[in-house]
Write a protein that holds these residues in place. Structure first.
Motif, PDB file in Angstrom:
ATOM      1  N   LEU A  62       0.351   0.088  10.166  1.00  0.00           N
ATOM      2  CA  LEU A  62      -0.186  -0.875   9.217  1.00  0.00           C
ATOM      3  C   LEU A  62       0.806  -2.015   9.075  1.00  0.00           C
ATOM      4  O   LEU A  62       1.984  -1.788   8.814  1.00  0.00           O
ATOM      5  CB  LEU A  62      -0.406  -0.220   7.845  1.00  0.00           C
ATOM      6  CG  LEU A  62      -0.834  -1.158   6.710  1.00  0.00           C
ATOM      7  CD1 LEU A  62      -2.235  -1.713   6.966  1.00  0.00           C
ATOM      8  CD2 LEU A  62      -0.769  -0.435   5.373  1.00  0.00           C
ATOM      9  N   VAL A  63       0.331  -3.234   9.269  1.00  0.00           N
ATOM     10  CA  VAL A  63       1.144  -4.428   9.042  1.00  0.00           C
ATOM     11  C   VAL A  63       0.548  -5.103   7.815  1.00  0.00           C
ATOM     12  O   VAL A  63      -0.622  -5.498   7.826  1.00  0.00           O
ATOM     13  CB  VAL A  63       1.143  -5.377  10.255  1.00  0.00           C
ATOM     14  CG1 VAL A  63       1.975  -6.616   9.968  1.00  0.00           C
ATOM     15  CG2 VAL A  63       1.658  -4.650  11.493  1.00  0.00           C
ATOM     16  N   GLU A  64       1.369  -5.181   6.781  1.00  0.00           N
ATOM     17  CA  GLU A  64       0.893  -5.710   5.509  1.00  0.00           C
ATOM     18  C   GLU A  64       1.975  -6.577   4.893  1.00  0.00           C
ATOM     19  O   GLU A  64       3.101  -6.110   4.685  1.00  0.00           O
ATOM     20  CB  GLU A  64       0.536  -4.531   4.595  1.00  0.00           C
ATOM     21  CG  GLU A  64      -0.097  -4.895   3.296  1.00  0.00           C
ATOM     22  CD  GLU A  64      -0.569  -3.658   2.551  1.00  0.00           C
ATOM     23  OE1 GLU A  64      -1.775  -3.396   2.592  1.00  0.00           O
ATOM     24  OE2 GLU A  64       0.273  -2.952   1.962  1.00  0.00           O
ATOM     25  N   LYS A  65       1.655  -7.821   4.634  1.00  0.00           N
ATOM     26  CA  LYS A  65       2.583  -8.768   4.010  1.00  0.00           C
ATOM     27  C   LYS A  65       3.925  -8.822   4.743  1.00  0.00           C
ATOM     28  O   LYS A  65       4.992  -8.812   4.134  1.00  0.00           O
ATOM     29  CB  LYS A  65       2.785  -8.420   2.539  1.00  0.00           C
ATOM     30  CG  LYS A  65       1.507  -8.528   1.735  1.00  0.00           C
ATOM     31  CD  LYS A  65       1.721  -8.142   0.296  1.00  0.00           C
ATOM     32  CE  LYS A  65       0.391  -8.210  -0.441  1.00  0.00           C
ATOM     33  NZ  LYS A  65       0.460  -7.669  -1.777  1.00  0.00           N
ATOM     34  N   GLY A  66       3.861  -8.841   6.073  1.00  0.00           N
ATOM     35  CA  GLY A  66       5.059  -8.972   6.882  1.00  0.00           C
ATOM     36  C   GLY A  66       5.880  -7.709   7.053  1.00  0.00           C
ATOM     37  O   GLY A  66       6.955  -7.742   7.635  1.00  0.00           O
ATOM     38  N   LYS A  67       5.400  -6.587   6.567  1.00  0.00           N
ATOM     39  CA  LYS A  67       6.109  -5.306   6.709  1.00  0.00           C
ATOM     40  C   LYS A  67       5.257  -4.347   7.529  1.00  0.00           C
ATOM     41  O   LYS A  67       4.029  -4.435   7.537  1.00  0.00           O
ATOM     42  CB  LYS A  67       6.404  -4.696   5.339  1.00  0.00           C
ATOM     43  CG  LYS A  67       7.371  -5.524   4.533  1.00  0.00           C
ATOM     44  CD  LYS A  67       7.759  -4.808   3.266  1.00  0.00           C
ATOM     45  CE  LYS A  67       8.759  -5.670   2.495  1.00  0.00           C
ATOM     46  NZ  LYS A  67       9.194  -5.016   1.281  1.00  0.00           N
ATOM     47  N   VAL A  68       5.939  -3.412   8.201  1.00  0.00           N
ATOM     48  CA  VAL A  68       5.266  -2.445   9.062  1.00  0.00           C
ATOM     49  C   VAL A  68       5.415  -1.054   8.457  1.00  0.00           C
ATOM     50  O   VAL A  68       6.510  -0.654   8.051  1.00  0.00           O
ATOM     51  CB  VAL A  68       5.875  -2.468  10.482  1.00  0.00           C
ATOM     52  CG1 VAL A  68       5.170  -1.480  11.390  1.00  0.00           C
ATOM     53  CG2 VAL A  68       5.809  -3.864  11.072  1.00  0.00           C
ATOM     54  N   TYR A  69       4.296  -0.329   8.412  1.00  0.00           N
ATOM     55  CA  TYR A  69       4.281   1.026   7.868  1.00  0.00           C
ATOM     56  C   TYR A  69       3.682   1.960   8.908  1.00  0.00           C
ATOM     57  O   TYR A  69       2.779   1.576   9.655  1.00  0.00           O
ATOM     58  CB  TYR A  69       3.443   1.082   6.591  1.00  0.00           C
ATOM     59  CG  TYR A  69       3.941   0.143   5.525  1.00  0.00           C
ATOM     60  CD1 TYR A  69       4.988   0.497   4.680  1.00  0.00           C
ATOM     61  CD2 TYR A  69       3.374  -1.122   5.368  1.00  0.00           C
ATOM     62  CE1 TYR A  69       5.458  -0.375   3.706  1.00  0.00           C
ATOM     63  CE2 TYR A  69       3.833  -1.994   4.396  1.00  0.00           C
ATOM     64  CZ  TYR A  69       4.865  -1.618   3.573  1.00  0.00           C
ATOM     65  OH  TYR A  69       5.326  -2.486   2.616  1.00  0.00           O
ATOM     66  N   PHE A  70       4.166   3.199   8.915  1.00  0.00           N
ATOM     67  CA  PHE A  70       3.745   4.199   9.874  1.00  0.00           C
ATOM     68  C   PHE A  70       3.303   5.478   9.156  1.00  0.00           C
ATOM     69  O   PHE A  70       3.613   5.679   7.992  1.00  0.00           O
ATOM     70  CB  PHE A  70       4.908   4.568  10.821  1.00  0.00           C
ATOM     71  CG  PHE A  70       5.493   3.400  11.549  1.00  0.00           C
ATOM     72  CD1 PHE A  70       4.971   2.984  12.767  1.00  0.00           C
ATOM     73  CD2 PHE A  70       6.577   2.703  11.029  1.00  0.00           C
ATOM     74  CE1 PHE A  70       5.517   1.903  13.446  1.00  0.00           C
ATOM     75  CE2 PHE A  70       7.126   1.625  11.699  1.00  0.00           C
ATOM     76  CZ  PHE A  70       6.591   1.224  12.908  1.00  0.00           C
ATOM     77  N   ARG A  71       2.590   6.313   9.877  1.00  0.00           N
ATOM     78  CA  ARG A  71       2.254   7.679   9.516  1.00  0.00           C
ATOM     79  C   ARG A  71       1.611   7.787   8.132  1.00  0.00           C
ATOM     80  O   ARG A  71       0.694   7.031   7.805  1.00  0.00           O
ATOM     81  CB  ARG A  71       3.492   8.549   9.687  1.00  0.00           C
ATOM     82  CG  ARG A  71       3.958   8.480  11.130  1.00  0.00           C
ATOM     83  CD  ARG A  71       5.357   8.838  11.397  1.00  0.00           C
ATOM     84  NE  ARG A  71       5.721  10.209  11.117  1.00  0.00           N
ATOM     85  CZ  ARG A  71       6.972  10.585  10.993  1.00  0.00           C
ATOM     86  NH1 ARG A  71       7.957   9.736  11.129  1.00  0.00           N
ATOM     87  NH2 ARG A  71       7.260  11.838  10.745  1.00  0.00           N
ATOM     88  N   SER A  72       2.048   8.734   7.323  1.00  0.00           N
ATOM     89  CA  SER A  72       1.379   8.978   6.036  1.00  0.00           C
ATOM     90  C   SER A  72       1.517   7.787   5.091  1.00  0.00           C
ATOM     91  O   SER A  72       0.623   7.527   4.286  1.00  0.00           O
ATOM     92  CB  SER A  72       1.905  10.250   5.380  1.00  0.00           C
ATOM     93  OG  SER A  72       3.265  10.126   5.023  1.00  0.00           O
ATOM     94  N   THR A  73       2.612   7.054   5.191  1.00  0.00           N
ATOM     95  CA  THR A  73       2.775   5.876   4.336  1.00  0.00           C
ATOM     96  C   THR A  73       1.690   4.850   4.656  1.00  0.00           C
ATOM     97  O   THR A  73       1.060   4.291   3.744  1.00  0.00           O
ATOM     98  CB  THR A  73       4.178   5.258   4.494  1.00  0.00           C
ATOM     99  OG1 THR A  73       5.150   6.243   4.144  1.00  0.00           O
ATOM    100  CG2 THR A  73       4.352   4.036   3.617  1.00  0.00           C
ATOM    101  N   ALA A  74       1.441   4.612   5.931  1.00  0.00           N
ATOM    102  CA  ALA A  74       0.389   3.685   6.335  1.00  0.00           C
ATOM    103  C   ALA A  74      -0.977   4.176   5.844  1.00  0.00           C
ATOM    104  O   ALA A  74      -1.755   3.405   5.280  1.00  0.00           O
ATOM    105  CB  ALA A  74       0.386   3.513   7.851  1.00  0.00           C
ATOM    106  N   ALA A  75      -1.258   5.457   6.043  1.00  0.00           N
ATOM    107  CA  ALA A  75      -2.551   6.013   5.634  1.00  0.00           C
ATOM    108  C   ALA A  75      -2.765   5.882   4.124  1.00  0.00           C
ATOM    109  O   ALA A  75      -3.859   5.506   3.679  1.00  0.00           O
ATOM    110  CB  ALA A  75      -2.645   7.477   6.062  1.00  0.00           C
ATOM    111  N   LEU A  76      -1.743   6.149   3.348  1.00  0.00           N
ATOM    112  CA  LEU A  76      -1.879   6.052   1.895  1.00  0.00           C
ATOM    113  C   LEU A  76      -2.025   4.594   1.440  1.00  0.00           C
ATOM    114  O   LEU A  76      -2.801   4.298   0.530  1.00  0.00           O
ATOM    115  CB  LEU A  76      -0.697   6.723   1.200  1.00  0.00           C
ATOM    116  CG  LEU A  76      -0.682   8.251   1.332  1.00  0.00           C
ATOM    117  CD1 LEU A  76       0.647   8.819   0.852  1.00  0.00           C
ATOM    118  CD2 LEU A  76      -1.849   8.867   0.576  1.00  0.00           C
TER     119      LEU A  76
END
Length: 140
Positions: A62-76
Motif C-alpha cells: 500500500l502506498v499512501e501519502k508518500g509512505k509504503v506499507y506491507f503485510r498486515s499493516t497494509a491490509a488494516l
C-alpha cells in the motif's frame, strides 16, 4: 501519481490476491484506491520509486501519502477505508506487527497451493480500467 488516492499493488497471478482486489474494489465506494499488479510496468516503476526490490511478491503493498506499507499493516490500513463494517478491524493496528504478521505470512506462503495461480496477470474489465494504475499516474 494521484496524491489523493492510495495505491494497492498485488500479486497479479495469485488467485487469492485477485479475489482480495475484487473484494476491495466492490467496497471502495468513495473511489479512494488505485490498484496494480506488482509484476506489471506501473507496479514495477512504483516499487522502484520507493526503493522496494522489483522481485518483491511477499505481500500486497500500500502506498499512501508518500509512505509504503506491507503485510498486515497494509491490509488494516486498507480496511479502515472500505465501506461497511471493515473499518472495525483497524484497531488491530495497535497490536505490534510481530504479532500480526506471522498469520499474514503463513497465508502468503501457502496462497498458491491453497488458492492456485494464473499464468498471466489479471486484465481489468472495462468497468475496472479507471481503478487500475497506469504508467502516467506515477510521477518521478
Amino acid at each position: 501519481m494521484s496524491s489523493e488516492k492510495s495505491i494497492i499493488l498485488f500479486d497479479g497471478v495469485c488467485n487469492l490476491c485477485n479475489a482480495s482486489i475484487d473484494f476491495i474494489l466492490r467496497r471502495d465506494k468513495k473511489d479512494r484506491f488505485l490498484v496494480g499488479a506488482l509484476q506489471e510496468a506501473p507496479g514495477q516503476a512504483l516499487l522502484s520509486k520507493y526503493q522496494v526490490a522489483p522481485t518483491y511478491l511477499d505481500s500486497l503493498v500500500l502506498v499512501e501519502k508518500g509512505k509504503v506499507y506491507f503485510r498486515s499493516t497494509a491490509a488494516l490500513k486498507i480496511s479502515r477505508r472500505l465501506h461497511g463494517l471493515w473499518p472495525l478491524f483497524y484497531p488491530l493496528i495497535l497490536l505490534p506487527a510481530f504479532l500480526r504478521d506471522p498469520v499474514y505470512d503463513w497465508i502468503g506462503r501457502n496462497r498458491y497451493r491453497w488458492f492456485g495461480k494464473k499464468n498471466t496477470c489479471r486484465i481489468p474489465t472495462e468497468e475496472e480500467k479507471s481503478k487500475f494504475l497506469t504508467a502516467d499516474q506515477i510521477n518521478f
